[in-house]
Design a protein around this motif. Sequence first.
Motif, PDB file in Angstrom:
ATOM      1  N   SER A 156      10.578  12.496  -9.468  1.00 19.92           N
ATOM      2  CA  SER A 156      10.059  11.486  -8.535  1.00 19.92           C
ATOM      3  C   SER A 156       9.306  10.403  -9.299  1.00 19.92           C
ATOM      4  N   ARG A 157       9.401  10.476 -10.623  1.00 16.31           N
ATOM      5  CA  ARG A 157       8.605   9.580 -11.466  1.00 16.31           C
ATOM      6  C   ARG A 157       9.331   8.264 -11.728  1.00 16.31           C
ATOM      7  N   ILE A 158       8.585   7.155 -11.677  1.00 13.69           N
ATOM      8  CA  ILE A 158       9.120   5.839 -12.043  1.00 13.69           C
ATOM      9  C   ILE A 158       8.322   5.342 -13.239  1.00 13.69           C
ATOM     10  N   ASP A 171       4.359  -4.429 -13.153  1.00 10.76           N
ATOM     11  CA  ASP A 171       4.034  -4.134 -11.750  1.00 10.76           C
ATOM     12  C   ASP A 171       5.159  -4.594 -10.826  1.00 10.76           C
ATOM     13  N   LYS A 174       8.103  -2.177 -11.149  1.00 14.82           N
ATOM     14  CA  LYS A 174       7.782  -0.880 -10.541  1.00 14.82           C
ATOM     15  C   LYS A 174       7.885  -0.972  -9.012  1.00 14.82           C
ATOM     16  N   ARG A 175       7.416  -2.094  -8.467  1.00 16.15           N
ATOM     17  CA  ARG A 175       7.453  -2.302  -7.021  1.00 16.15           C
ATOM     18  C   ARG A 175       8.898  -2.396  -6.523  1.00 16.15           C
ATOM     19  N   LYS A 178      10.745   1.026  -6.895  1.00 16.55           N
ATOM     20  CA  LYS A 178      10.232   1.998  -5.920  1.00 16.55           C
ATOM     21  C   LYS A 178      10.889   1.787  -4.552  1.00 16.55           C
ATOM     22  N   SER A 179      11.181   0.528  -4.238  1.00 22.17           N
ATOM     23  CA  SER A 179      11.735   0.202  -2.915  1.00 22.17           C
ATOM     24  C   SER A 179      13.200   0.620  -2.777  1.00 22.17           C
ATOM     25  N   THR A 181      14.679   3.284  -4.844  1.00 17.48           N
ATOM     26  CA  THR A 181      14.952   4.627  -5.389  1.00 17.48           C
ATOM     27  C   THR A 181      15.118   5.663  -4.281  1.00 17.48           C
ATOM     28  N   GLY A 186      14.266  10.150 -10.082  1.00 17.13           N
ATOM     29  CA  GLY A 186      13.306   9.320 -10.785  1.00 17.13           C
ATOM     30  C   GLY A 186      14.044   8.195 -11.501  1.00 17.13           C
TER      31      GLY A 186
END
Length: 514
Positions: A156-158, A171, A174-175, A178-179, A181, A186
């Motif tokens: 579950s890691r990014i 950042d 990552k944002r 995350k949207s 995945t 991960g």
Amino acid sequence: MDKELIIRSSSDNVDFALLKDGKLIELQKDEDSNDFSVGDVFIAKIRKAVPGLNAAFVNVGYEKDAFLHYHDLGPKLPSLLKFTKRVSTGKLKDFSLKNFPFEKDIEKDGKIVDALKSNQSLLVQIVKEPISTKGPRISSELSIAGRYIVLVPFSSRISISQKIEDREEKDRLKRLVKSITPPGFGIIVRTVAQGRKVAELDKDLQNLLSRWTAMCKKLHKAHHPSKVLGEMNKASSILRDIFNDTFTSIHVDDEELYIQIKDYVQEIAPKKESIVKLYQSKVPIFEKFGIERQIKTSFGKTVSMAKGAYLVVEHTEALHVIDVNSGNRSNKANNQEDTALEVNLIAATEMARQLRLRDMGGIIVVDFIDMTNAENRQKLFNHLRDEMKDDRAKHKILPPSKFGLIQITRQRVRPEMNIKTREENPNGLNGSEVEAPIGLVQKVTHDLEQLLKKDYKKLTLNTHPFIAAFLTKGFPSIRSKWFFEHKKWVKVLPRDAYTYLEYHFFDKDGNQIK
């Protein structure tokens, strides 16, 4: 800075040469016989767990069992084992991991006998190809690499590449990631993702998820052990990992491969599609770009450098040793310290190239010329780190010791590139070997440059007939190139009595120059 990729295809393998400003910096070979490449995923059988090593030997179909250490199992091993068993037996047909119940993670410092049992089926990935007498090294922590991201199932890691230094860009990425995945996976964001839009990242992600699904579909009928997911072909994987905006051309001598590469470049960088060119000349592609010449002069025990300096490369079972020599160069520097620094900086650049070119791994000890000035030692260390920045293999460089030694560790995941540069001696018996003609010509050229600096009015070179012909035939011949560069004509006389490696220079009075 110009970067060119030259690709030579033959019936049983494909050779890739990466040039930087015309200089060979990387050479790779893709052989049809290689069934165990880094990144391949296998459905394997646990042969036996060895408590003393805290590792297991695993049957992946290679003549020697693969080695799987406890620390390479990954924390999600119980989930992977459960998933593999259910998919293999046909009980699970949803491969998305969306509704898959995860098991409890294994302990960080547990025991192999508590985690694995003999004859168990397990999905594993090759992290180190078979080298010498050892089988492949594997991991059960799977990852599927794409152009911009790496997909990691059962995670579950990014995480973002450390080479991206801009905090705002980190950042942003990552944002975005995350949207998009999906649950149960991960993501590792690669350096080339810098500045990319969410649509490009999502397209890469969907491609990786398709590969994951295709692999899972194979598990139900797969023979244990067997390969269930292969790395993409070498050409595409090399472009995926190293291609960027600095590339100026890609030359391919095979039409089918040319079409494949053109399609891949069009997919990952549409604006760069025009740099892919089909090579159709009768002159072999590696000859045309001077690669054969560079191979002959770069893979021997002695490697010549600028200004008469040279490296001596020795290999032992445990490590590689590189010795830096200043040679018989004319000293234009003010003192010995300045000379040492100048030669060491040249050597550091060449050494970084040699590590990539030969794909040397393990422990490398470099004996630079001693320098008493601490500032100069720091300058050398910084220069070496800068030169090795482009090296994709994981490496660590220790600062110079008081003896002038620099120690380097470099990751080795495939066998070292070992090319024979010596040839059969036409004068010798019992299979004796001598340096290749092109290597000898490099020595002759260097000696000639040293003599011309001493202002000899007229020079005659006496050498073996083979070498004499090599220097004088063709247009432009090597002798013609000497004339265009130095504006002095060198007479070349063949001598039947000379051995293959023998040559001597004579002055205008016929006296041999020592």
